[in-house]
Design a protein around this motif. Structure first.
Motif, PDB file in Angstrom:
ATOM      1  N   PHE A  99       0.980  -1.238  -0.100  1.00 39.03           N
ATOM      2  CA  PHE A  99      -0.060  -0.199  -0.095  1.00 39.03           C
ATOM      3  C   PHE A  99       0.788   1.105   0.143  1.00 39.03           C
ATOM      4  CE2 PHE A  99      -4.131  -1.644   2.254  1.00 39.03           C
ATOM      5  CZ  PHE A  99      -4.320  -2.650   1.281  1.00 39.03           C
ATOM      6  N   THR A 100       0.444   2.185  -0.841  1.00 37.14           N
ATOM      7  CA  THR A 100       1.146   3.526  -0.782  1.00 37.14           C
ATOM      8  C   THR A 100       0.325   4.429  -0.799  1.00 37.14           C
ATOM      9  OG1 THR A 100       3.157   2.637  -2.038  1.00 37.14           O
ATOM     10  CG2 THR A 100       2.834   4.915  -1.965  1.00 37.14           C
ATOM     11  N   LEU A 101       0.386   5.445   0.082  1.00 34.74           N
ATOM     12  CA  LEU A 101      -0.627   6.734   0.172  1.00 34.74           C
ATOM     13  C   LEU A 101       0.347   8.089   0.208  1.00 34.74           C
ATOM     14  CD1 LEU A 101      -2.783   5.792   3.358  1.00 34.74           C
ATOM     15  CD2 LEU A 101      -3.211   5.444   0.939  1.00 34.74           C
ATOM     16  N   ARG A 102      -0.154   8.839  -0.647  1.00 31.94           N
ATOM     17  CA  ARG A 102       0.760  10.366  -0.758  1.00 31.94           C
ATOM     18  C   ARG A 102      -0.141  11.334  -0.347  1.00 31.94           C
ATOM     19  NH1 ARG A 102       4.985   8.847  -3.554  1.00 31.94           N
ATOM     20  NH2 ARG A 102       5.045   7.136  -4.913  1.00 31.94           N
ATOM     21  N   ASP A 103       0.444  12.218   0.351  1.00 34.52           N
ATOM     22  CA  ASP A 103       0.110  13.426   0.998  1.00 34.52           C
ATOM     23  C   ASP A 103      -0.714  14.180  -0.387  1.00 34.52           C
ATOM     24  OD1 ASP A 103       1.267  12.839   3.292  1.00 34.52           O
ATOM     25  OD2 ASP A 103       2.699  14.201   3.084  1.00 34.52           O
TER      26      ASP A 103
END
Length: 368
Positions: A120-124
């Motif tokens: 999982f990758t979340l970006r601001d």
């Protein structure tokens, strides 16, 4: 429920480690909190009140999960949709990255001898969950699909990247009228998604999700050759948002739609699973053995499994997101660039939002 949560500015996601399902996803935008993903209404009910033979993945049905294989596990023994959707995952990495957060989860079991990782990758500031699954090693071949589900209180309208055709399987999901009901014709196919055959005669519009149509239906959309990312957009009326699901068609060439709107009368569904749409991007036919053997999709030139081998890795990527939208109509198009997505409205206007256009880069090798 054993869940782990990760977050970045404006977005958070939690994973149910017992089965690898996304337990929740929240996007903060426009002064609102959007919840694009569905959770089954029976989650949290006493186990003794539910049928004994339910797979763990059905008991804890939520959000999105990896199917490997998709549908019936009839090559390697496993529950419906395989061990990735029904058994525990462990956190092997979780930490901040530049401008966001990244977490890696590993399935405790192996699939066809392969180790399976979920990333999982979340970006601001990005209203998207960027996912990748990696199969390392193993032998034979595996069919796969994502299984994101959204729910609508008052229905909604759908739009898609160009599709070559839509087709239903030979048999409906609920052939026994004493247990449930379907609306589409089985088998049937059409090139025009707005005129798909129904069992009663005539056609229906697959892009219009109407709450008065109580049914349990399944249809496969085959991606056309258009050179861009595959996408599905759902304009939810009551929720006043736009749910977005994207893929690389070279990796996941079909989008399977599951219309689940009060069409099953038996437990745990009991007519209460309402307004749910599954957007199941995959590389699969119905069942593991069918995916590996001769099937109608192969006759259309569509791959239905990934080959596994020791010393090699196979990976595929997927994106789920949501943005506020008061428009009851979905977009007429979606375009992606390196750092943004343009949502093209029916009236010709464009709305730009942050997006990692490199993540689904077309032409990226599926072999790591």
């Amino acid at each position: 429920m054993d869940t782990v949560a990760i977050g970045a500015k404006g977005i958070s996601v939690s994973l149910d480690l017992a089965v690898g399902h996304i337990a929740g996803m929240e996007v903060e935008a426009g002064g609102r909190v959007l919840k694009p993903l569905h959770r089954a209404p029976w989650i949290g009910e006493p186990r003794e009140s539910l049928p004994e033979n339910l797979p763990e993945g059905t008991l804890r049905l939520s959000g999105d999960f990896l199917c490997a294989p998709f549908s019936t596990s009839d090559v390697e023994e496993a529950p419906l949709h395989g061990w990735p959707a029904n058994s525990p995952w462990d956190v092997v990495e979780d930490g901040a990255i530049a401008g966001g957060r990244r977490a890696v989860f590993r399935l405790r079991r192996k699939v066809m001898g392969a180790t399976v990782d979920k990333i999982f990758t979340l970006r601001d500031g990005h209203p998207f969950l960027y996912q990748e699954h990696v199969f390392s090693g193993g032998s034979g071949a595996i069919s796969v699909a994502h299984h994101p589900m959204t729910a609508m209180r008052e229905g909604g309208r759908l739009a898609f990247s160009p599709k070559r055709l839509a087709a239903t399987p030979d048999t409906s999901l609920e052939p026994d009228p004493a247990r449930g009901r379907t609306r589409l014709a089985y088998p049937a196919r059409a090139a025009d998604l707005t005129h798909f055959p129904i069992a009663a005669g005539g056609t229906t519009d697959l892009t219009d999700y109407r709450m008065e149509d109580q049914r349990e239906d399944f249809v496969t959309l085959v991606e056309a050759d258009h050179g861009g990312p595959g996408w599905t957009a759902i304009a939810r009326r009551a929720e006043q948002d736009l749910v977005l699901v994207l893929k690389n068609p070279a990796e996941l060439p079909v989008t399977m739609l599951w219309f689940s709107n009060g069409g099953r009368d038996y437990a745990p569904w009991s007519g209460r699973h309402l307004g749910v749409l599954g957007i199941e991007d995959g590389r699969a036919a119905m069942g593991h053995a069918a995916s590996l053997g001769d099937n109608w999709l192969k006759h259309e030139g569509v791959a239905t499994a990934f080959a596994l081998a020791e010393g090699r890795s196979v990976s595929f990527r997927h994106v789920i997101g949501a943005v506020p939208s008061a428009d009851v109509e979905p977009p007429r198009g979606i375009e992606t660039a390196r750092d943004r997505m343009s949502i093209l409205a029916i009236d010709g206007t464009a709305r730009n939002i942050p997006f990692d256009g490199e993540f689904l880069r077309i032409g990226r090798s599926v072999l790591a």
